[in-house]
Write a protein that holds these residues in place. Sequence first.
Motif, PDB file in Angstrom:
ATOM      1  N   ALA A 142       0.676  -1.045   0.019  1.00 36.98           N
ATOM      2  CA  ALA A 142      -0.159  -0.027  -0.003  1.00 36.98           C
ATOM      3  C   ALA A 142       1.015   1.214   0.053  1.00 36.98           C
ATOM      4  CB  ALA A 142      -1.190  -0.103   1.182  1.00 36.98           C
ATOM      5  N   ARG A 143       1.990   0.984   0.698  1.00 34.78           N
ATOM      6  CA  ARG A 143       2.919   2.241   0.552  1.00 34.78           C
ATOM      7  C   ARG A 143       3.628   2.535  -0.541  1.00 34.78           C
ATOM      8  NH1 ARG A 143       5.497   5.687   3.945  1.00 34.78           N
ATOM      9  NH2 ARG A 143       5.000   4.722   5.768  1.00 34.78           N
ATOM     10  N   ARG A 144       3.987   1.544  -1.308  1.00 30.58           N
ATOM     11  CA  ARG A 144       4.561   1.495  -2.872  1.00 30.58           C
ATOM     12  C   ARG A 144       3.459   1.760  -3.995  1.00 30.58           C
ATOM     13  NH1 ARG A 144       9.521   2.771  -2.511  1.00 30.58           N
ATOM     14  NH2 ARG A 144      10.618   1.620  -1.308  1.00 30.58           N
ATOM     15  N   GLY A 145       2.342   1.286  -3.634  1.00 34.36           N
ATOM     16  CA  GLY A 145       1.237   1.435  -4.654  1.00 34.36           C
ATOM     17  C   GLY A 145      -0.056   1.606  -4.359  1.00 34.36           C
ATOM     18  N   PHE A 146      -0.999   2.126  -5.004  1.00 34.10           N
ATOM     19  CA  PHE A 146      -2.409   2.092  -4.788  1.00 34.10           C
ATOM     20  C   PHE A 146      -2.727   0.501  -4.722  1.00 34.10           C
ATOM     21  CE2 PHE A 146      -6.872   2.164  -5.363  1.00 34.10           C
ATOM     22  CZ  PHE A 146      -7.335   3.008  -4.514  1.00 34.10           C
ATOM     23  N   VAL A 147      -3.412   0.285  -3.512  1.00 34.84           N
ATOM     24  CA  VAL A 147      -4.439  -0.915  -3.324  1.00 34.84           C
ATOM     25  C   VAL A 147      -5.623  -0.485  -2.918  1.00 34.84           C
ATOM     26  CG1 VAL A 147      -2.413  -2.109  -2.530  1.00 34.84           C
ATOM     27  CG2 VAL A 147      -3.719  -1.055  -0.905  1.00 34.84           C
ATOM     28  N   PRO A 148      -6.801  -1.013  -3.656  1.00 34.40           N
ATOM     29  CA  PRO A 148      -8.001  -0.677  -3.368  1.00 34.40           C
ATOM     30  C   PRO A 148      -8.457  -1.178  -1.936  1.00 34.40           C
ATOM     31  CG  PRO A 148      -8.049  -2.438  -5.100  1.00 34.40           C
ATOM     32  CD  PRO A 148      -6.578  -2.239  -4.277  1.00 34.40           C
ATOM     33  N   PRO A 149      -9.407  -0.265  -1.559  1.00 32.15           N
ATOM     34  CA  PRO A 149      -9.929  -0.369  -0.139  1.00 32.15           C
ATOM     35  C   PRO A 149     -10.419  -1.908   0.286  1.00 32.15           C
ATOM     36  CG  PRO A 149     -11.149   1.119  -1.056  1.00 32.15           C
ATOM     37  CD  PRO A 149     -10.161   0.740  -2.229  1.00 32.15           C
ATOM     38  N   ASP A 150     -10.360  -2.211   1.530  1.00 36.69           N
ATOM     39  CA  ASP A 150     -10.955  -3.662   1.859  1.00 36.69           C
ATOM     40  C   ASP A 150     -12.021  -3.415   2.772  1.00 36.69           C
ATOM     41  OD1 ASP A 150      -9.252  -2.773   3.773  1.00 36.69           O
ATOM     42  OD2 ASP A 150      -8.736  -4.728   4.564  1.00 36.69           O
ATOM     43  N   LEU A 151     -12.366  -2.436   3.036  1.00 34.40           N
ATOM     44  CA  LEU A 151     -13.637  -2.171   3.865  1.00 34.40           C
ATOM     45  C   LEU A 151     -14.760  -1.465   3.329  1.00 34.40           C
ATOM     46  CD1 LEU A 151     -12.013  -1.071   7.403  1.00 34.40           C
ATOM     47  CD2 LEU A 151     -12.574  -3.327   6.687  1.00 34.40           C
ATOM     48  N   ALA A 152     -14.673  -0.286   2.911  1.00 35.83           N
ATOM     49  CA  ALA A 152     -15.690   0.555   2.085  1.00 35.83           C
ATOM     50  C   ALA A 152     -15.110   1.185   1.043  1.00 35.83           C
ATOM     51  CB  ALA A 152     -16.029   1.591   3.289  1.00 35.83           C
ATOM     52  N   PRO A 153     -15.810   1.518   0.029  1.00 36.22           N
ATOM     53  CA  PRO A 153     -15.206   2.329  -1.209  1.00 36.22           C
ATOM     54  C   PRO A 153     -14.939   3.830  -0.819  1.00 36.22           C
ATOM     55  CG  PRO A 153     -17.771   2.067  -1.419  1.00 36.22           C
ATOM     56  CD  PRO A 153     -17.160   1.154  -0.255  1.00 36.22           C
ATOM     57  N   LEU A 154     -13.846   4.206  -1.548  1.00 39.33           N
ATOM     58  CA  LEU A 154     -13.565   5.520  -1.419  1.00 39.33           C
ATOM     59  C   LEU A 154     -14.708   6.276  -2.032  1.00 39.33           C
ATOM     60  CD1 LEU A 154      -9.738   5.167  -2.468  1.00 39.33           C
ATOM     61  CD2 LEU A 154     -10.544   5.594  -0.287  1.00 39.33           C
ATOM     62  N   PRO A 155     -14.597   7.806  -1.622  1.00 41.91           N
ATOM     63  CA  PRO A 155     -15.680   8.597  -2.062  1.00 41.91           C
ATOM     64  C   PRO A 155     -15.456   8.689  -3.555  1.00 41.91           C
ATOM     65  CG  PRO A 155     -14.217   9.779  -0.674  1.00 41.91           C
ATOM     66  CD  PRO A 155     -13.786   8.194  -0.510  1.00 41.91           C
TER      67      PRO A 155
END
Length: 155
Positions: free
Chosen positions: A139-152
């Motif tokens: 997650a630091r090195r590249g974007f990872v999608p969220p695992d709990l709720a979508p981003l706005p």
Amino acid sequence: MSESELPTAPRLFPDDAAIRRIGEGLLARTLPRADWTHEAHLAATTWLVRDRRDIDVERDIAAIISSYNVAVGGVNDDAGGYHDTITRAYLAGVRAHVAMRDAAEPLVDCVNALLASPAGSRDWPLRCYSRALLFSVPARRGFVPPDLAPLPVPC
């Protein structure tokens, strides 16, 4: 909850000039390291999104922050410096916030409203990410999608 765990009130900005100073200092890599606070990150991102349409923030934000970190004596490695997922999560929050605001309002009002909102809090990404995922090396090195709720999503 210990005193050190209590949420702290955000440091608000006095005027547009203070925000532009942060943003311009980030771009020029001249902002004093001590001034690169959580609030400064969000203020600079809001300024970039709202007022610097000449910059492709999604494309350039990693290079902007990473090069600033190095210029002020920092590093960008697996343990510190630029964190892509946190940056991109806040960028989504900033874009959604800016989309809901009046484009003619003063920059300082837009930034301070963001800082006073849930999306401006230091722990806001943890509403979308588990702590383990958010603070992982991938997650630091590249974007990872969220695992709990979508981003706005900006309106």
